[in-house]
Design an enzyme around this catalytic site. Structure first.
Site, PDB file in Angstrom:
ATOM      1  N   GLU A 143       0.987  -1.110  -0.006  1.00  0.00           N
ATOM      2  CA  GLU A 143      -0.028   0.002  -0.087  1.00  0.00           C
ATOM      3  C   GLU A 143       0.951   1.138   0.173  1.00  0.00           C
ATOM      4  OE1 GLU A 143      -3.119   0.212   2.949  1.00  0.00           O
ATOM      5  OE2 GLU A 143      -3.455   2.473   2.644  1.00  0.00           O
ATOM      6  N   ARG A 176      -6.982   3.525  13.344  1.00  0.00           N
ATOM      7  CA  ARG A 176      -7.925   2.311  13.209  1.00  0.00           C
ATOM      8  C   ARG A 176      -7.929   1.316  14.315  1.00  0.00           C
ATOM      9  NH1 ARG A 176     -11.099  -0.694   9.682  1.00  0.00           N
ATOM     10  NH2 ARG A 176     -10.755   1.066   8.070  1.00  0.00           N
ATOM     11  N   GLU A 189     -10.263  -7.669   4.826  1.00  0.00           N
ATOM     12  CA  GLU A 189      -9.629  -7.935   6.157  1.00  0.00           C
ATOM     13  C   GLU A 189     -10.074  -8.502   7.542  1.00  0.00           C
ATOM     14  OE1 GLU A 189      -8.962  -3.730   5.451  1.00  0.00           O
ATOM     15  OE2 GLU A 189      -7.035  -3.865   6.533  1.00  0.00           O
TER      16      GLU A 189
HETATM   17  N1  MTE Z   1      -6.430 -11.576  -0.590  1.00  0.00           N
HETATM   18  C1  MTE Z   1      -5.157 -12.031  -1.424  1.00  0.00           C
HETATM   19  N2  MTE Z   1      -5.139 -13.186  -2.163  1.00  0.00           N
HETATM   20  N3  MTE Z   1      -4.063 -11.110  -1.620  1.00  0.00           N
HETATM   21  C2  MTE Z   1      -3.817 -10.010  -0.918  1.00  0.00           C
HETATM   22  O1  MTE Z   1      -2.628  -9.489  -1.002  1.00  0.00           O
HETATM   23  N4  MTE Z   1      -4.897  -8.248   0.810  1.00  0.00           N
HETATM   24  C3  MTE Z   1      -5.678  -8.176   1.666  1.00  0.00           C
HETATM   25  C4  MTE Z   1      -7.171  -8.550   1.329  1.00  0.00           C
HETATM   26  N5  MTE Z   1      -7.240 -10.051   0.573  1.00  0.00           N
HETATM   27  C5  MTE Z   1      -5.178  -9.547  -0.095  1.00  0.00           C
HETATM   28  C6  MTE Z   1      -6.100 -10.481  -0.076  1.00  0.00           C
HETATM   29  C7  MTE Z   1      -5.802  -6.812   2.114  1.00  0.00           C
HETATM   30  S1  MTE Z   1      -4.940  -6.120   3.436  1.00  0.00           S
HETATM   31  C8  MTE Z   1      -7.201  -5.745   1.767  1.00  0.00           C
HETATM   32  S2  MTE Z   1      -7.201  -4.517   2.305  1.00  0.00           S
HETATM   33  C9  MTE Z   1      -7.845  -6.391   0.697  1.00  0.00           C
HETATM   34  O2  MTE Z   1      -7.531  -7.613   0.291  1.00  0.00           O
HETATM   35  C10 MTE Z   1      -7.869  -5.310  -0.420  1.00  0.00           C
HETATM   36  O3  MTE Z   1      -8.546  -5.640  -1.525  1.00  0.00           O
HETATM   37  P1  MTE Z   1     -10.404  -5.511  -1.488  1.00  0.00           P
HETATM   38  O4  MTE Z   1     -10.208  -3.948  -0.792  1.00  0.00           O
HETATM   39  O5  MTE Z   1     -10.504  -5.455  -2.882  1.00  0.00           O
HETATM   40  O6  MTE Z   1     -10.751  -6.516  -0.781  1.00  0.00           O
HETATM   41  N1  HPA Z   2      -7.067   1.302   5.911  1.00  0.00           N
HETATM   42  C1  HPA Z   2      -6.189   1.199   5.137  1.00  0.00           C
HETATM   43  N2  HPA Z   2      -5.231   1.975   4.548  1.00  0.00           N
HETATM   44  C2  HPA Z   2      -5.598   3.401   4.874  1.00  0.00           C
HETATM   45  C3  HPA Z   2      -6.597   3.645   6.044  1.00  0.00           C
HETATM   46  C4  HPA Z   2      -7.548   2.335   6.285  1.00  0.00           C
HETATM   47  O1  HPA Z   2      -8.403   2.542   7.044  1.00  0.00           O
HETATM   48  N3  HPA Z   2      -6.582   4.797   6.134  1.00  0.00           N
HETATM   49  C5  HPA Z   2      -5.642   5.250   5.351  1.00  0.00           C
HETATM   50  N4  HPA Z   2      -4.984   4.464   4.529  1.00  0.00           N
HETATM   51 MO1  MOS Z   3      -4.959  -3.558   3.317  1.00  0.00          MO
HETATM   52  S1  MOS Z   3      -3.943  -3.718   5.153  1.00  0.00           S
HETATM   53  O1  MOS Z   3      -5.781  -2.048   3.948  1.00  0.00           O
HETATM   54  O2  MOS Z   3      -3.788  -3.202   2.423  1.00  0.00           O
END
Ligand code: MTE
Ligand code: HPA
Ligand code: MOS
Length: 755
Positions: A230, A308, A715
């Site tokens: 990120e 958070r 998450e």
């Molecule tokens: N799933 C897979 N296979 N690989 C990933 O890197 N990242 C996770 C989750 N699931 C991840 C994953 C994280 S930290 C987040 S914030 C969300 O996917 C981001 O994707 P989304 O917002 O589209 O669910």
């Molecule tokens: N989640 C993930 N990334 C972020 C957030 C959060 O709540 N706020 C700012 N960056």
């Molecule tokens: Mo997920 S830790 O918000 O990339």
């Protein structure tokens, strides 16, 4: 064979044909980057002489802070992080110089020729030490409700403690990498393994001293990220971009597993002090918590992660008097960063540990204490947001009935009576997870759609595919709006030329934000196609329907089921009528705000609820354990793709279990991580799965849910992993009630808790 549900990347991944940045063949003359990483955590640079390395045969360039055309600054939230330090080294593994050569081994050899002298300074490594010196990125944050001190004094019972949770290596399969290619018109095209195209573009332009429009950032897919890309991907992309800009050659940066594990930031360790007040029944009246995190050398995302954490310090519980304080501490470790849950799991661990203590203190069942204190509709969270669709208590009931909790308890008790060296235990964790970026302005996104002349569709959005199968979900959304098979829809790479100013794909909001933007774009096109379809239907069948339905690649006039036209015909007609077949959709999550000074607002669009119950067995002589069963109940609205969500829930649970039971980061006294691969850092494997793993997804109807009634899933289920930790603690306490299990619950930790 059963037909598998449609999924864009699955077959490609299984066949090994999905493309990742550094697997692509090199461009002609492409240079490989190797780095001089700081061997120490804190030092003053006395001399950095690149001349010997520069004159080494085969070396094309050696780059350091003197070579930066723009600003030597990659800080984002605060301007605190240089690309290359010029005076002070802040962490072990910090990049001091970059060597470029067409030959990787030449670049590696030349790194060793860099003449580098430094004077070591004392590093700060622990939260306690940083906190004592008030090494905080920002002053202490606070959220308050009611009168916590008075309530604590008045309460019949009071307990206190300190809770420590550890860091975690992301262990994405694809290590940090980027490839930058100079193209004409003074452009630098960066293929970056980032969750945030906008951040990479903005910061690369700043470092190069050129306008943002001269940097293209593109992501086809990531080989996993979990938050580790990120923010932490930016530096590698900027280094590649800088190399390409200065040499006018393609440049590739690719960390080895070992470099990635030693030198990049991880989940924030937390150390939190708490006090809780409650009555004889176990009803909580006061909750006072001070959350402190180890943020590493630069702020990175530490403020948002702390925030958070503070928003999750209540978990599912309504408590009338609350004080939540938070401090993010600066240390000389690689900058800790986003990791699935983003501080939420760390805070929930604290209050759930306190709940366990209340139950033990009162001799009551921890499930009862949890249900007794759960939020009801109309309650207000400590930061002022009204809880509207509270379902935590009901979900706990569902989890108890799915796992046959009463029977489970009895069978664990009888097992423990009959076995001297093996003990079983039960652990429960409920979850309430807030969905939205807590940084309100990030809750926006765009999509662009083209319908081509044959009726096939191309969708671009700002979201990044990282294994969560965002692409499939976005295609499903567009498919629902246009009534065409998802197979006819291509979801393109995330590219700043097509979608600018995209927020990171993070905070579990990827499908909410990008799905809604794509929905809005698709609706615009549908309204044009509707006009074209009405013309065609009138001509062909001489009817004028009131309504049209877009489905099965056709358009049906309502009331005339035999008079459909094909989607493709309506597209051709719209084109010949000179109607636009491209559209832009923009979505911003409504009604979000938070005042961090007051600690008040409505930071979340909605919450995701769930619970897990695990049963474990420990071997008291070796400290080994097995998870016998885990029952998960997860409420996720109307899922866009239940199989993908199932993968997300189970995967997150396993990752959470790894965090709290086996993944141990050892930092030596010099501030150097001691793990560089799976032989020194244990992540869960297939044999660590619970023998019985049951998942119930509650396909609830929620007025707060997002695109087509779906809810974010990425998450929240990470936190279910904590049920295994509490089960292990419960097993240990069956023989030694006062035992404290340290985090993570490795074999050694289990043995030492018992001894
Ligand atoms: N799933 C897979 N296979 N690989 C990933 O890197 N990242 C996770 C989750 N699931 C991840 C994953 C994280 S930290 C987040 S914030 C969300 O996917 C981001 O994707 P989304 O917002 O589209 O669910
Ligand atoms: N989640 C993930 N990334 C972020 C957030 C959060 O709540 N706020 C700012 N960056
Ligand atoms: Mo997920 S830790 O918000 O990339």
């Amino acid at each position: 064979m059963t037909k598998l549900p449609w999924h864009i990347n699955g077959k490609l991944h299984v066949c090994g044909s999905s493309a990742f940045i550094a697997d692509e063949p090199p461009q002609k003359g492409m240079l490989h980057a190797k780095f001089l990483f700081s061997p120490v955590a804190h030092a003053r640079i006395k001399r950095l002489d690149l001349s010997k390395a520069k004159s080494f045969p085969g070396v094309h360039a050696v780059i350091s802070y003197n070579d930066i055309p723009g600003e030597n600054m990659i800080g984002h939230v605060l301007p605190d992080e240089p690309l290359f330090p010029d005076k002070t080294i802040m962490y072990c593994g910090q990049v001091l110089a970059m060597v470029l050569s067409e030959d990787e081994s030449i670049a590696e050899a030349a790194v060793k020729l860099i003449d580098f002298e430094y004077e070591e300074l004392e590093p700060i490594l622990t939260i306690d030490e940083a906190d004592r010196k008030q090494e905080w990125y920002i002053p202490e944050r606070k959220i308050e409700l009611g009168q916590v001190e008075q309530a604590l004094k008045k309460s019949a019972h009071r307990l206190q403690g300190t809770c420590i949770s550890g860091g975690q290596e992301h262990f994405y399969m694809e290590s940090q990498r980027a490839r930058a290619i100079p193209v004409d018109h003074d452009l630098i095209h960066i293929y970056s393994a980032t969750q945030s195209t906008m951040e990479v573009q903005e910061i690369a332009a700043r470092v190069l001293g050129i306008p943002v429009h001269r940097v293209i950032v593109e992501v086809f897919r990531l080989g996993g990220a979990f938050g580790g890309k990120e923010r932490a991907a930016t530096i590698w992309a900027v280094l590649a971009g800088l190399g390409a800009y200065l040499t006018q050659r393609a440049v590739q940066v690719k960390l080895s597993r070992d470099e990635d594990m030693h030198y990049t930031g991880k989940r924030h360790p937390f150390q939190s002090d708490w006090q809780i007040g409650f009555d004889d029944e176990g009803r909580i009246s006061a909750w006072d918590i001070l959350l402190r995190s180890n943020g590493g050398a630069y702020v990175d995302l530490s403020i948002a992660i702390l925030e958070r954490a503070m928003f999750h310090a209540d978990n599912i519980y309504y408590i009338p008097n609350v004080r939540i304080r938070g401090r993010a501490c600066r240390t000389n470790l690689p900058p800790n960063t986003a990791f699935r849950g983003f501080g939420g799991p760390q805070a929930i661990f604290v209050i759930e540990s306190a709940i366990e203590k209340i139950a033990a203190h009162l001799g009551k069942d921890p499930l009862e204490i949890r249900k007794l204190n759960a939020y009801h509709n109309g309650d207000v969270a400590p930061y002022g947001q009204k809880i509207k669709e509270a379902s935590a208590a009901g979900i706990l009931d569902q989890a108890a009935s799915d796992s046959n909790y009463e029977k489970l308890k009895a069978s664990v008790a009888s097992f423990n009576q009959n076995h001297r060296y093996r003990k079983q235990g039960l652990g429960i964790v409920p979850v309430k997870f807030g969905i939205s970026f807590t940084t309100a302005f990030l809750n926006q996104g765009s999509a662009m759609i083209w319908v081509y002349i044959d009726g096939s569709v191309s969708v671009s959005c700002g979201g990044v595919e990282m294994g969560q199968e965002l692409n499939t979900k976005v295609a499903i959304v567009v498919s629902k709006v246009l009534g065409v098979d998802p197979q006819r829809i291509r979801v393109e790479s995330a590219n700043t030329q097509r979608i600018g100013n995209a927020s990171p794909t993070a905070a579990s909001t990827g499908s909410d934000i990008n799905g809604n933007a794509a929905r809005i774009a698709a609706e615009k096109i549908r309204s044009k196609l509707r006009q074209a379809a009405l013309m065609l239907i009138k001509e062909r069948y001489n009817i004028i329907p009131d309504e049209l339905i877009f489905d099965h690649n056709k358009i049906f006039p309502v009331g005339f089921p035999n008079h459909s036209i094909s989607f493709a015909d309506s597209v051709k007609r719209a084109y010949h009528e000179r109607m636009p077949l491209g559209a832009y959709g923009y979505y911003a999550t409504p009604d979000l705000f938070f005042d961090s000074e007051l600690g008040e607002g409505r930071p979340f669009h909605y919450f995701v609820y769930g619970a897990a119950i695990s049963r474990v067995e420990i071997d008291m002589l070796s400290g080994e354990h097995r998870v016998l069963s885990t029952h998960i109940v997860h409420e996720n609205g109307k899922s866009l793709h239940p199989e993908i969500d199932k993968g997300q829930i189970i995967g997150a649970f396993i990752q959470g279990m790894g965090w709290c039971t086996m993944e141990e980061l050892i930092v030596d006294v010099k501030g150097q991580y001691q793990s560089g691969n799976p032989s020194t850092y244990k992540i869960p494997g297939i044999r660590d799965l619970p023998a019985q793993l049951e998942l119930r997804m509650l396909q609830s109807r929620s007025s707060e849910a997002s695109v087509f009634g779906s809810k974010a899933v990425g998450e929240p289920p990470f936190i279910y992993g904590l049920s295994v930790f509490f089960a292990l603690q419960n097993a240990i306490q069956s023989v030694k009630p006062e035992a404290e299990l340290s985090f993570p619950a490795t074999n050694e930790a289990i043995i030492s808790a018992l001894s």
